[in-house]
Design a protein around this motif. Structure first.
Motif, PDB file in Angstrom:
ATOM      1  N   PRO A  59      51.463  31.554  52.907  1.00 18.79           N
ATOM      2  CA  PRO A  59      50.349  31.359  51.975  1.00 18.79           C
ATOM      3  C   PRO A  59      49.468  32.594  51.810  1.00 18.79           C
ATOM      4  CG  PRO A  59      49.961  30.162  54.013  1.00 18.79           C
ATOM      5  CD  PRO A  59      51.368  30.672  54.067  1.00 18.79           C
ATOM      6  N   GLY A  60      49.355  33.434  52.828  1.00 15.08           N
ATOM      7  CA  GLY A  60      48.570  34.662  52.696  1.00 15.08           C
ATOM      8  C   GLY A  60      49.155  35.582  51.647  1.00 15.08           C
ATOM      9  N   ALA A  61      50.480  35.726  51.663  1.00 18.86           N
ATOM     10  CA  ALA A  61      51.152  36.577  50.677  1.00 18.86           C
ATOM     11  C   ALA A  61      50.994  36.008  49.276  1.00 18.86           C
ATOM     12  CB  ALA A  61      52.631  36.713  51.029  1.00 18.86           C
ATOM     13  N   HIS A  62      51.166  34.710  49.125  1.00 20.66           N
ATOM     14  CA  HIS A  62      51.028  34.087  47.814  1.00 20.66           C
ATOM     15  C   HIS A  62      49.591  34.185  47.301  1.00 20.66           C
ATOM     16  CE1 HIS A  62      55.101  32.561  47.515  1.00 20.66           C
ATOM     17  NE2 HIS A  62      55.016  32.214  48.795  1.00 20.66           N
ATOM     18  N   ALA A  63      48.615  34.066  48.204  1.00 13.63           N
ATOM     19  CA  ALA A  63      47.214  34.202  47.800  1.00 13.63           C
ATOM     20  C   ALA A  63      46.924  35.613  47.299  1.00 13.63           C
ATOM     21  CB  ALA A  63      46.294  33.845  48.967  1.00 13.63           C
ATOM     22  N   LEU A  64      47.454  36.626  47.973  1.00 12.41           N
ATOM     23  CA  LEU A  64      47.236  38.007  47.537  1.00 12.41           C
ATOM     24  C   LEU A  64      47.902  38.257  46.185  1.00 12.41           C
ATOM     25  CD1 LEU A  64      46.006  40.768  48.098  1.00 12.41           C
ATOM     26  CD2 LEU A  64      48.094  41.361  49.343  1.00 12.41           C
ATOM     27  N   LEU A  65      49.100  37.736  45.989  1.00  8.30           N
ATOM     28  CA  LEU A  65      49.775  37.890  44.694  1.00  8.30           C
ATOM     29  C   LEU A  65      49.000  37.183  43.584  1.00  8.30           C
ATOM     30  CD1 LEU A  65      53.479  37.462  45.838  1.00  8.30           C
ATOM     31  CD2 LEU A  65      52.307  39.586  45.215  1.00  8.30           C
ATOM     32  N   ALA A  66      48.427  36.023  43.881  1.00 10.56           N
ATOM     33  CA  ALA A  66      47.600  35.321  42.897  1.00 10.56           C
ATOM     34  C   ALA A  66      46.353  36.135  42.562  1.00 10.56           C
ATOM     35  CB  ALA A  66      47.207  33.941  43.422  1.00 10.56           C
ATOM     36  N   LEU A  67      45.773  36.766  43.572  1.00 14.27           N
ATOM     37  CA  LEU A  67      44.606  37.627  43.331  1.00 14.27           C
ATOM     38  C   LEU A  67      44.987  38.792  42.433  1.00 14.27           C
ATOM     39  CD1 LEU A  67      41.743  38.701  43.801  1.00 14.27           C
ATOM     40  CD2 LEU A  67      42.578  39.703  45.933  1.00 14.27           C
ATOM     41  N   HIS A  68      46.094  39.444  42.715  1.00 13.65           N
ATOM     42  CA  HIS A  68      46.536  40.562  41.883  1.00 13.65           C
ATOM     43  C   HIS A  68      46.732  40.128  40.431  1.00 13.65           C
ATOM     44  CE1 HIS A  68      48.330  42.754  45.613  1.00 13.65           C
ATOM     45  NE2 HIS A  68      47.050  43.036  45.447  1.00 13.65           N
ATOM     46  N   ALA A  69      47.294  38.948  40.225  1.00 16.70           N
ATOM     47  CA  ALA A  69      47.572  38.469  38.874  1.00 16.70           C
ATOM     48  C   ALA A  69      46.301  38.102  38.116  1.00 16.70           C
ATOM     49  CB  ALA A  69      48.506  37.263  38.933  1.00 16.70           C
ATOM     50  N   SER A  70      45.277  37.663  38.839  1.00 15.37           N
ATOM     51  CA  SER A  70      44.073  37.173  38.167  1.00 15.37           C
ATOM     52  C   SER A  70      42.936  38.177  38.089  1.00 15.37           C
ATOM     53  CB  SER A  70      43.565  35.918  38.876  1.00 15.37           C
ATOM     54  OG  SER A  70      43.077  36.250  40.167  1.00 15.37           O
ATOM     55  N   SER A  71      43.032  39.288  38.773  1.00 10.71           N
ATOM     56  CA  SER A  71      41.917  40.237  38.828  1.00 10.71           C
ATOM     57  C   SER A  71      42.376  41.660  38.566  1.00 10.71           C
ATOM     58  CB  SER A  71      41.245  40.178  40.204  1.00 10.71           C
ATOM     59  OG  SER A  71      40.735  38.900  40.443  1.00 10.71           O
ATOM     60  N   PRO A  72      42.695  41.981  37.315  1.00  7.22           N
ATOM     61  CA  PRO A  72      43.084  43.365  37.037  1.00  7.22           C
ATOM     62  C   PRO A  72      41.897  44.296  37.252  1.00  7.22           C
ATOM     63  CG  PRO A  72      42.804  42.140  35.001  1.00  7.22           C
ATOM     64  CD  PRO A  72      42.657  41.156  36.126  1.00  7.22           C
ATOM     65  N   PRO A  73      42.144  45.521  37.700  1.00  7.09           N
ATOM     66  CA  PRO A  73      41.052  46.461  37.943  1.00  7.09           C
ATOM     67  C   PRO A  73      40.281  46.757  36.665  1.00  7.09           C
ATOM     68  CG  PRO A  73      43.140  47.352  38.721  1.00  7.09           C
ATOM     69  CD  PRO A  73      43.439  46.081  38.006  1.00  7.09           C
ATOM     70  N   ARG A  74      38.960  46.827  36.803  1.00 12.81           N
ATOM     71  CA  ARG A  74      38.098  47.201  35.684  1.00 12.81           C
ATOM     72  C   ARG A  74      37.255  48.380  36.118  1.00 12.81           C
ATOM     73  NH1 ARG A  74      37.145  41.279  35.594  1.00 12.81           N
ATOM     74  NH2 ARG A  74      38.622  40.502  34.093  1.00 12.81           N
ATOM     75  N   GLY A  75      37.225  49.405  35.306  1.00 10.18           N
ATOM     76  CA  GLY A  75      36.443  50.578  35.648  1.00 10.18           C
ATOM     77  C   GLY A  75      37.166  51.455  36.650  1.00 10.18           C
ATOM     78  N   THR A  76      36.450  52.400  37.185  1.00  6.53           N
ATOM     79  CA  THR A  76      37.057  53.356  38.111  1.00  6.53           C
ATOM     80  C   THR A  76      36.979  52.892  39.557  1.00  6.53           C
ATOM     81  OG1 THR A  76      34.967  54.546  38.255  1.00  6.53           O
ATOM     82  CG2 THR A  76      36.573  55.297  36.602  1.00  6.53           C
ATOM     83  N   ARG A  77      36.073  51.988  39.871  1.00  5.34           N
ATOM     84  CA  ARG A  77      35.900  51.585  41.265  1.00  5.34           C
ATOM     85  C   ARG A  77      37.015  50.667  41.752  1.00  5.34           C
ATOM     86  NH1 ARG A  77      30.743  51.133  44.851  1.00  5.34           N
ATOM     87  NH2 ARG A  77      31.751  50.227  46.646  1.00  5.34           N
ATOM     88  N   GLY A  78      37.438  49.717  40.968  1.00  5.48           N
ATOM     89  CA  GLY A  78      38.536  48.839  41.353  1.00  5.48           C
ATOM     90  C   GLY A  78      38.136  47.794  42.371  1.00  5.48           C
ATOM     91  N   PRO A  79      38.970  46.774  42.557  1.00  4.63           N
ATOM     92  CA  PRO A  79      38.698  45.703  43.512  1.00  4.63           C
ATOM     93  C   PRO A  79      38.744  46.202  44.960  1.00  4.63           C
ATOM     94  CG  PRO A  79      40.357  45.034  41.917  1.00  4.63           C
ATOM     95  CD  PRO A  79      40.151  46.498  41.747  1.00  4.63           C
ATOM     96  N   ARG A  80      37.839  45.672  45.774  1.00  3.29           N
ATOM     97  CA  ARG A  80      37.811  45.939  47.209  1.00  3.29           C
ATOM     98  C   ARG A  80      38.055  44.601  47.906  1.00  3.29           C
ATOM     99  NH1 ARG A  80      33.815  47.505  44.761  1.00  3.29           N
ATOM    100  NH2 ARG A  80      32.256  46.258  45.816  1.00  3.29           N
TER     101      ARG A  80
END
Length: 131
Positions: A4-25
């Motif tokens: 489930p940890g791997a699937h949660a991270l993949l879901a995060l990647h799919a739903s939160s594309p980087p915006r701006g130069t700072r990017g997701p942390r």
């Protein structure tokens, strides 16, 4: 079901594309790390990841997203964050249908935007069963 940890991270990647130069942390909690999150799943910059342990709730505010255990009381109602996704994982096998039972394992939290309300809370309580 088993990672489930791997699937949660993949879901995060799919739903939160980087915006701006700072990017997701992203902070990866212990439960997510031991249930499938690895360096192989990390995206290149501007994404940033941390697996630091023992952080106080106040220290988590520097992240835009948190992957935590579904039963983690310290982060369940963390001010400034909202529930974005709940990843369910395998719990046990039943003798009658449904045979494979699941329960919430990993919560994906994101920094709350002003006036926003979480959307994944209802999904956290619904049962997922597989025949």
């Amino acid at each position: 079901l088993n990672y489930p940890g791997a699937h949660a991270l993949l879901a995060l990647h799919a739903s939160s594309p980087p915006r701006g130069t700072r990017g997701p942390r992203v902070h990866v909690g212990v439960e997510a790390a031991i249930s499938g999150v690895s360096r192989f799943l990390e995206l290149p910059p501007p994404w940033q990841y941390s697996k630091a342990e023992g952080l106080a709730p106040a220290q988590l505010t520097r992240f835009s997203h948190l992957l935590t255990g579904a039963n983690d009381d310290a982060t369940r109602d963390l001010p400034g964050f909202e529930l974005a996704h709940v990843e369910r994982g395998f719990t046990r096998v039943a003798m009658r249908p449904p045979f494979l039972l699941t329960e919430p394992k990993i919560n994906v939290l994101r920094r709350r935007k002003e006036g926003a309300v979480g959307r994944a809370a209802a999904a956290a309580t619904e049962g997922d069963y597989f025949l």
